[in-house]
Motif scaffolding. Structure first.
Motif, PDB file in Angstrom:
ATOM      1  N   TYR A   1       0.646  40.210 -10.951  1.00  0.00           N
ATOM      2  CA  TYR A   1       1.905  40.379 -11.657  1.00  0.00           C
ATOM      3  C   TYR A   1       2.743  41.396 -10.897  1.00  0.00           C
ATOM      4  N   SER A   2       4.020  41.089 -10.688  1.00  0.00           N
ATOM      5  CA  SER A   2       4.947  42.009 -10.040  1.00  0.00           C
ATOM      6  C   SER A   2       6.355  41.651 -10.493  1.00  0.00           C
ATOM      7  N   GLU A   3       7.293  42.436 -10.097  1.00  0.00           N
ATOM      8  CA  GLU A   3       8.688  42.125 -10.422  1.00  0.00           C
ATOM      9  C   GLU A   3       9.077  40.773  -9.856  1.00  0.00           C
TER      10      GLU A   3
ATOM     11  N   SER B   1       7.179  37.926 -11.937  1.00  0.00           N
ATOM     12  CA  SER B   1       7.259  38.060 -13.389  1.00  0.00           C
ATOM     13  C   SER B   1       7.687  36.778 -14.096  1.00  0.00           C
TER      14      SER B   1
ATOM     15  N   SER C   1      -1.952  48.929 -10.892  1.00  0.00           N
ATOM     16  CA  SER C   1      -0.793  49.365 -10.124  1.00  0.00           C
ATOM     17  C   SER C   1       0.260  50.020 -11.001  1.00  0.00           C
TER      18      SER C   1
ATOM     19  N   LYS D   1       3.390  50.760 -10.316  1.00  0.00           N
ATOM     20  CA  LYS D   1       4.668  50.061 -10.202  1.00  0.00           C
ATOM     21  C   LYS D   1       4.676  48.786 -11.038  1.00  0.00           C
ATOM     22  N   HIS D   2       3.610  47.982 -10.894  1.00  0.00           N
ATOM     23  CA  HIS D   2       3.547  46.717 -11.629  1.00  0.00           C
ATOM     24  C   HIS D   2       3.343  46.950 -13.119  1.00  0.00           C
ATOM     25  N   LYS D   3       2.607  47.998 -13.456  1.00  0.00           N
ATOM     26  CA  LYS D   3       2.370  48.332 -14.866  1.00  0.00           C
ATOM     27  C   LYS D   3       3.680  48.672 -15.564  1.00  0.00           C
TER      28      LYS D   3
ATOM     29  N   ASN E   1       6.708  47.751 -14.675  1.00  0.00           N
ATOM     30  CA  ASN E   1       7.536  46.560 -14.780  1.00  0.00           C
ATOM     31  C   ASN E   1       7.035  45.623 -15.874  1.00  0.00           C
TER      32      ASN E   1
ATOM     33  N   ASP F   1       2.310  51.586  -4.015  1.00  0.00           N
ATOM     34  CA  ASP F   1       3.381  52.100  -4.867  1.00  0.00           C
ATOM     35  C   ASP F   1       4.047  53.319  -4.248  1.00  0.00           C
TER      36      ASP F   1
END
Length: 254
Positions: free
Chosen positions: A104-106, A109, A126, A128-130, A132, A220
């Protein structure tokens, strides 16, 4: 189905048929099936959840064995989502377990169709991913639950639940809040599992023992040297079981 009804007889004795049907109809997506997420998935399926999507891109490695449900000496090298799905279907062959072997990432998504779920569970590493995921998930109709950091802890009595902004003493929650100041706040409440215990690593770090969370932390913030932290199964499992418990409680609250 008579066989399935027998599986959940004890749960039905406590909750009744109406709530068991509600649990079975609930659609849940779980991001991250490591030390916390794997136990959360097991608890949900054993309680009667039939529609569960599990998301994780990782493969089982030897250092997962001390705390992750599907990690054994026989599953090292296999995809985590595949191994966990097989176990969950051994518990309830009639369950609908969807696997997504991805991150999962921006950027990814939109591919997860978060609007189609009743509950979204964040158990990813992560930062950053958390962030987002929490921001994106809280803009959907789904209810959102999140696991804060489960490493560097040993005392199960210090595991707690709280709304995200009321989590105290957790370095990961503090880091998430700092990052959110740069990109917005959750659109609704997020219930979290956390512990305010923070211990020091006492053992020596092996040079080749770099966890996925450490690798993601470096991605990150490359300027920060990530550290692999010690983790124990009785802590991660309680985190996972508590997340599942919060969801079952919410389904049944009316």
């Amino acid at each position: 189905m008579q066989e399935e009804k027998g599986i959940f007889k004890r749960a039905e004795l406590l909750l009744g048929n109406t709530l068991m049907n509600r649990i079975a109809d609930t659609r849940i997506i779980l991001f991250g099936i490591g030390g916390v997420g794997s136990w959360c998935a097991e608890s949900l399926v054993r309680t009667g959840v039939k529609h569960l999507t599990i998301v994780d891109s990782d493969f089982v490695c030897e250092t997962n064995i001390n705390r992750q449900l599907m990690a054994t000496t026989k599953t090292v090298g296999l995809r985590k989502v595949d191994v966990l799905k097989a176990r969950l279907l051994d518990i309830n062959p009639d369950a609908e377990i969807t696997t997504i072997a991805g991150v999962y990432s921006e950027e990814t998504s939109a591919s997860f169709d978060l609007e189609s779920y009743d509950y979204i569970i964040d158990a990813i590493d992560s930062l950053k991913h958390k962030v987002n995921l929490i921001l994106t998930a809280t803009r959907t109709k789904a209810k959102v639950f999140s696991s804060m950091g489960a490493a560097l802890k040993m005392d199960p009595s210090r595991i707690k639940t709280a709304e995200f902004w009321k989590v105290k003493g957790c370095p990961l929650a503090a880091a998430i809040r700092r990052k959110m100041k740069q990109g917005g706040k959750p659109s609704k409440k997020v219930m979290c599992v956390y512990s305010d215990e923070v211990l020091d690593n006492k053992g020596l770090k092996y040079e080749n023992d770099e966890s996925k969370s450490s690798q993601l932390l470096k991605q990150d913030n490359p300027s920060v040297k990530a550290q692999t932290n010690g983790t124990l199964v009785h802590i991660t499992a309680i985190f996972g079981f508590t997340l599942a418990g919060l969801i079952i409680k919410d389904i049944c609250k009316d």
